[in-house]
Design a protein around this motif. Sequence first.
Motif, PDB file in Angstrom:
ATOM      1  N   ASP A 156       0.820  -1.217   0.000  1.00 53.72           N
ATOM      2  CA  ASP A 156       0.000   0.000   0.000  1.00 53.72           C
ATOM      3  C   ASP A 156       0.853   1.266   0.000  1.00 53.72           C
ATOM      4  O   ASP A 156       0.483   2.268  -0.630  1.00 53.72           O
ATOM      5  N   CYS A 157       1.987   1.220   0.666  1.00 50.63           N
ATOM      6  CA  CYS A 157       2.909   2.356   0.655  1.00 50.63           C
ATOM      7  C   CYS A 157       3.433   2.595  -0.761  1.00 50.63           C
ATOM      8  O   CYS A 157       3.479   3.730  -1.231  1.00 50.63           O
ATOM      9  N   ARG A 158       3.810   1.530  -1.444  1.00 47.72           N
ATOM     10  CA  ARG A 158       4.297   1.651  -2.821  1.00 47.72           C
ATOM     11  C   ARG A 158       3.189   2.151  -3.741  1.00 47.72           C
ATOM     12  O   ARG A 158       3.435   2.977  -4.631  1.00 47.72           O
ATOM     13  N   ARG A 159       1.955   1.665  -3.524  1.00 44.58           N
ATOM     14  CA  ARG A 159       0.824   2.150  -4.314  1.00 44.58           C
ATOM     15  C   ARG A 159       0.653   3.653  -4.129  1.00 44.58           C
ATOM     16  O   ARG A 159       0.437   4.390  -5.095  1.00 44.58           O
ATOM     17  N   SER A 160       0.763   4.106  -2.902  1.00 47.86           N
ATOM     18  CA  SER A 160       0.639   5.539  -2.613  1.00 47.86           C
ATOM     19  C   SER A 160       1.706   6.336  -3.355  1.00 47.86           C
ATOM     20  O   SER A 160       1.429   7.424  -3.890  1.00 47.86           O
ATOM     21  N   GLU A 161       2.920   5.806  -3.393  1.00 46.51           N
ATOM     22  CA  GLU A 161       3.998   6.480  -4.127  1.00 46.51           C
ATOM     23  C   GLU A 161       3.685   6.557  -5.618  1.00 46.51           C
ATOM     24  O   GLU A 161       3.926   7.592  -6.256  1.00 46.51           O
ATOM     25  N   LEU A 162       3.149   5.479  -6.176  1.00 41.06           N
ATOM     26  CA  LEU A 162       2.813   5.470  -7.599  1.00 41.06           C
ATOM     27  C   LEU A 162       1.661   6.430  -7.904  1.00 41.06           C
ATOM     28  O   LEU A 162       1.673   7.112  -8.933  1.00 41.06           O
ATOM     29  N   VAL A 163       0.672   6.488  -7.017  1.00 37.16           N
ATOM     30  CA  VAL A 163      -0.424   7.442  -7.183  1.00 37.16           C
ATOM     31  C   VAL A 163       0.148   8.863  -7.181  1.00 37.16           C
ATOM     32  O   VAL A 163      -0.218   9.697  -8.023  1.00 37.16           O
ATOM     33  N   ASP A 164       1.065   9.138  -6.265  1.00 35.69           N
ATOM     34  CA  ASP A 164       1.711  10.462  -6.235  1.00 35.69           C
ATOM     35  C   ASP A 164       2.497  10.726  -7.509  1.00 35.69           C
ATOM     36  O   ASP A 164       2.493  11.857  -8.028  1.00 35.69           O
ATOM     37  N   ASP A 165       3.183   9.705  -8.028  1.00 35.34           N
ATOM     38  CA  ASP A 165       3.924   9.868  -9.292  1.00 35.34           C
ATOM     39  C   ASP A 165       2.978  10.251 -10.429  1.00 35.34           C
ATOM     40  O   ASP A 165       3.299  11.125 -11.240  1.00 35.34           O
ATOM     41  N   ILE A 166       1.835   9.585 -10.499  1.00 34.82           N
ATOM     42  CA  ILE A 166       0.856   9.909 -11.542  1.00 34.82           C
ATOM     43  C   ILE A 166       0.357  11.341 -11.359  1.00 34.82           C
ATOM     44  O   ILE A 166       0.288  12.116 -12.322  1.00 34.82           O
ATOM     45  N   ASN A 167       0.036  11.692 -10.129  1.00 35.61           N
ATOM     46  CA  ASN A 167      -0.451  13.051  -9.859  1.00 35.61           C
ATOM     47  C   ASN A 167       0.603  14.105 -10.194  1.00 35.61           C
ATOM     48  O   ASN A 167       0.275  15.161 -10.751  1.00 35.61           O
ATOM     49  N   ASP A 168       1.865  13.814  -9.893  1.00 37.51           N
ATOM     50  CA  ASP A 168       2.945  14.737 -10.238  1.00 37.51           C
ATOM     51  C   ASP A 168       3.066  14.891 -11.751  1.00 37.51           C
ATOM     52  O   ASP A 168       3.275  15.998 -12.261  1.00 37.51           O
ATOM     53  N   TRP A 169       2.949  13.778 -12.468  1.00 43.03           N
ATOM     54  CA  TRP A 169       3.022  13.824 -13.925  1.00 43.03           C
ATOM     55  C   TRP A 169       1.890  14.670 -14.482  1.00 43.03           C
ATOM     56  O   TRP A 169       2.108  15.528 -15.358  1.00 43.03           O
ATOM     57  N   VAL A 170       0.684  14.457 -13.970  1.00 36.36           N
ATOM     58  CA  VAL A 170      -0.466  15.230 -14.442  1.00 36.36           C
ATOM     59  C   VAL A 170      -0.246  16.714 -14.179  1.00 36.36           C
ATOM     60  O   VAL A 170      -0.506  17.554 -15.047  1.00 36.36           O
TER      61      VAL A 170
END
Length: 119
Positions: free
Chosen positions: A28-42
């Motif tokens: 879940d921690c890694r998922r949160s990081e990936l969600v943040d990566d997507i949000n940063d890209w957007v």
Amino acid sequence: MLRSAHALAELHARRNQVGDPFLIAEIDCRRSELVDDINDWVTSEVPQHRNGASLHTESLGAVVDRMARSWVDANKAIDASGPRSDNTHKHWYHLAELVDGYTDLVTDVAGGRRRLPEQ
């Protein structure tokens, strides 16, 4: 973004297979990081229209994470119930609704009619 979405699906699949709460927390921690990566890209790639655009309730990364989980669940339903079962149909229908919602969201953000929440 596609790599992050794929990684989210892999993490959801792995999450379904483990029973250890410590491993689930790591996933879940890694998922949160990936969600943040997507949000940063957007944030860096898509202009946000703030004037008059209605606010969406969740980030694009969160939407992609839900689609990844739904995709894993739909495939799991095929394995468990077969491709023609009502259960499988229910899961794939839910995924299709999420994809439609994602498409509408992206179209509205690009058109300045909707804005994404700030991180």
